[in-house]
Design a protein around this motif. Structure first.
Motif, mmCIF file in Angstrom:
data_model
loop_
_atom_site.group_PDB
_atom_site.id
_atom_site.type_symbol
_atom_site.label_atom_id
_atom_site.label_comp_id
_atom_site.label_asym_id
_atom_site.label_seq_id
_atom_site.Cartn_x
_atom_site.Cartn_y
_atom_site.Cartn_z
ATOM 1 N N SER A 168 13.530 -5.202 -2.298
ATOM 2 C CA SER A 168 13.457 -6.451 -1.542
ATOM 3 C C SER A 168 12.224 -6.482 -0.641
ATOM 4 N N ASP A 169 11.905 -5.329 -0.043
ATOM 5 C CA ASP A 169 10.688 -5.247 0.778
ATOM 6 C C ASP A 169 9.460 -5.575 -0.062
ATOM 7 N N TRP A 224 0.824 -1.202 0.000
ATOM 8 C CA TRP A 224 0.000 0.000 0.000
ATOM 9 C C TRP A 224 0.864 1.261 0.000
ATOM 10 N N SER A 225 1.872 1.283 0.838
ATOM 11 C CA SER A 225 2.696 2.493 0.955
ATOM 12 C C SER A 225 3.546 2.706 -0.290
ATOM 13 N N THR A 226 4.070 1.640 -0.885
ATOM 14 C CA THR A 226 4.847 1.819 -2.117
ATOM 15 C C THR A 226 3.943 2.258 -3.266
ATOM 16 N N GLY A 227 2.695 1.790 -3.265
ATOM 17 C CA GLY A 227 1.753 2.251 -4.278
ATOM 18 C C GLY A 227 1.467 3.731 -4.137
ATOM 19 N N GLY A 266 -2.224 12.250 6.558
ATOM 20 C CA GLY A 266 -2.089 10.806 6.691
ATOM 21 C C GLY A 266 -1.510 10.197 5.434
ATOM 22 N N LEU A 267 -1.968 10.668 4.265
ATOM 23 C CA LEU A 267 -1.422 10.195 3.008
ATOM 24 C C LEU A 267 0.042 10.597 2.872
ATOM 25 N N ARG A 327 6.663 6.841 4.071
ATOM 26 C CA ARG A 327 7.010 5.472 4.452
ATOM 27 C C ARG A 327 7.287 4.620 3.216
ATOM 28 N N GLY A 328 6.467 4.817 2.186
ATOM 29 C CA GLY A 328 6.651 4.052 0.972
ATOM 30 C C GLY A 328 7.952 4.365 0.261
ATOM 31 N N GLN A 329 8.389 5.625 0.328
ATOM 32 C CA GLN A 329 9.650 5.996 -0.328
ATOM 33 C C GLN A 329 10.849 5.297 0.295
#
Length: 466
Positions: free
Chosen positions: A350-351, A314-317, A336-337, A343-345
């Motif tokens: 590998s994650d 979700w966060s990488t998206g 929040g977004l 966090r996604g950055q």
């Protein structure tokens, strides 16, 4: 026919059009009247095109009068979540960073199919920014409120669509679901919603949330879900993940006899804390299905909470979406977004691959489960609607929106079809959803089980909160 036409389902409207008893113009005027009456308080729509809708309705009426309707939804008022491209209307996705004044010339697949089948497009419904969370509010459009108790949230991210359907602002809407975004607001607003098998409803442009993201119908009856899915599931070359076209009609498949099927009922997946008020209503709903002929066994599917894998995907998206949009300053974003973006950055390739491996293992586990059980029944959410304007219930221990919707996002990871139908109401009048989950590509089976429940526990007569 119902005395109050705003309570008619799309199926009933079409039947009335075919006999001349009802008119697409009346259907559209009724929907617009409900919008004028209720939307100022509930905030379901970000855009309403009354003139365009009435013009389309008059064209539809002429086709019906001439005996030449062009499709399954000809003349039915439909709303579209503001995540789907719609030629002639802005698609700003609840965000201040998208320019509404640019040229809008492309229809998403769902919009194109609705037009081809004669649907009257009334307007676009609200979404949190980029559809990122399980409630519906954004810096751009404000708070969307629950039609049963407006001080409460409608859920999300397809909250505007759920409110529109629940209050007669049009009998049908289309939502997205990347972690529960159709099923959560369907449960909180007391309507029916289906997250189909991934890819069944073609999507373009591809969602940044990739394998998690689905699109599907929201309605007040199961027949309407099937009717709309027959339109939405038609192929579109722009989505290379789509399966072949359906072999049979969902409108026919929804009537299959499912009595005798063996289904698993998991009240908590083995690890979820459930509000006792929700547990009671759902258990009574499951007992009604057992009395109707399903062979129900209480069993957990046997997986642990996949929250960490979901968060990575979700966060990488979210990070990919915002980076692609060229966003540099997070001050205009839902904060929040913005936190999810940051966090996604930080996630690595590998994650992402590890989370994908977890997703695949979960899919295998559920595939094994469905070797023994045709369906899985759970609550849709473990909690009831809470105060509007909050991402989590105030004064709760929940850290983020996925933590209070653990029944929904696992089945985005597995890409299975999952529906929420109204299970009943608490003593203080709040709706509770029953989730029905099937194996991949068993959308027809899920719909048929939903229809069996609707037959034994009808909800449409007392559904609308207006």
């Amino acid at each position: 026919m119902a005395a109050d036409n705003t309570r008619l389902t799309a199926t009933e409207w079409v039947a009335g059009f075919s006999t001349g008893e009802l008119s697409p113009v009346d259907a559209t005027r009724d929907a617009l009247a409900q919008i004028e009456k209720h939307d100022p308080d509930l905030n379901a729509y970000v855009l309403v095109d009354a003139d365009g809708a009435l013009a389309a309705a008059r064209e539809s009426a002429q086709r019906w009068e001439g005996g030449n309707p062009i499709g399954l939804l000809d003349g039915v008022p439909v709303s579209i979540k503001d995540m789907f491209l719609t030629a002639g209307w802005p698609t700003v996705r609840g965000s201040k960073v998208i320019d509404p004044e640019q040229e809008w010339t492309v229809d998403a697949p769902i919009t194109a199919r609705l037009r081809e089948h004669g649907a009257v497009l009334v307007g676009k419904t609200t979404t949190p920014e980029l559809g990122w969370k399980g409630v519906t509010d954004s810096p751009l459009t404000g708070i969307t409120r629950n039609p049963w108790q407006p001080e409460l949230t409608a859920g999300g991210s397809s909250g505007g669509s759920a409110v529109a359907v629940a209050t007669g602002m049009g009998p049908l809407s289309v939502g997205t679901d990347g972690g529960g975004s159709i099923r959560i607001p369907a449960s909180f607003c007391g309507i029916a919603g289906l997250k189909p098998t991934h890819g069944v409803v073609p999507v373009y442009p591809a969602s940044a949330f990739g394998p998690l993201s689905h699109a599907g119908p929201m309605a007040r009856s199961v027949d309407d879900l099937a009717l709309m899915l027959d339109v939405l599931a038609l192929p579109d070359y722009r989505d290379p993940t789509s399966p072949p076209p359906p072999i049979a009609s969902y409108r026919e498949a929804v009537r299959r006899d499912v009595r005798g099927l063996v289904v698993g009922y998991s009240p908590n997946l083995g690890y979820v804390d459930v509000d006792p008020r929700v547990e009671v209503v759902v258990r009574e709903a499951v007992e009604a299905l057992a009395d109707a002929g399903l062979r129900v066994e209480q069993v957990d599917p046997g997986f642990t909470d996949p929250a960490d894998a979901f968060d990575v995907l979700w966060s990488t998206g979210a990070a990919f979406a915002l980076d692609a949009m060229g966003v540099e300053d997070s001050s205009q974003l839902d904060q929040g977004l913005a936190a999810v973006w940051q966090r996604g950055q930080k996630r690595s390739a590998s994650d992402y691959l590890a989370a994908t491996a977890t997703r695949m293992q979960l899919g295998i586990a559920m595939g094994e489960f469905h070797q023994r059980y045709d369906l899985l029944l759970t609550p849709t959410t473990p909690i009831l609607p809470f105060a509007a304007g909050h991402d989590v219930p105030p004064d709760s221990d929940y850290l983020d929106w996925p933590s209070w919707t653990p029944f929904t996002y696992p089945f985005n990871l597995t890409q299975q079809p999952a529906a929420s139908v109204p299970a009943g109401f608490t003593e203080d009048g709040l709706p509770v959803g029953l989730q029905i989950v099937g194996p991949r590509h068993s959308d027809d089976l899920v719909l048929a089980a939903c229809r069996l429940f609707e037959a034994v526990r009808p909800w449409t007569d007392g559904l609308a909160a207006f």
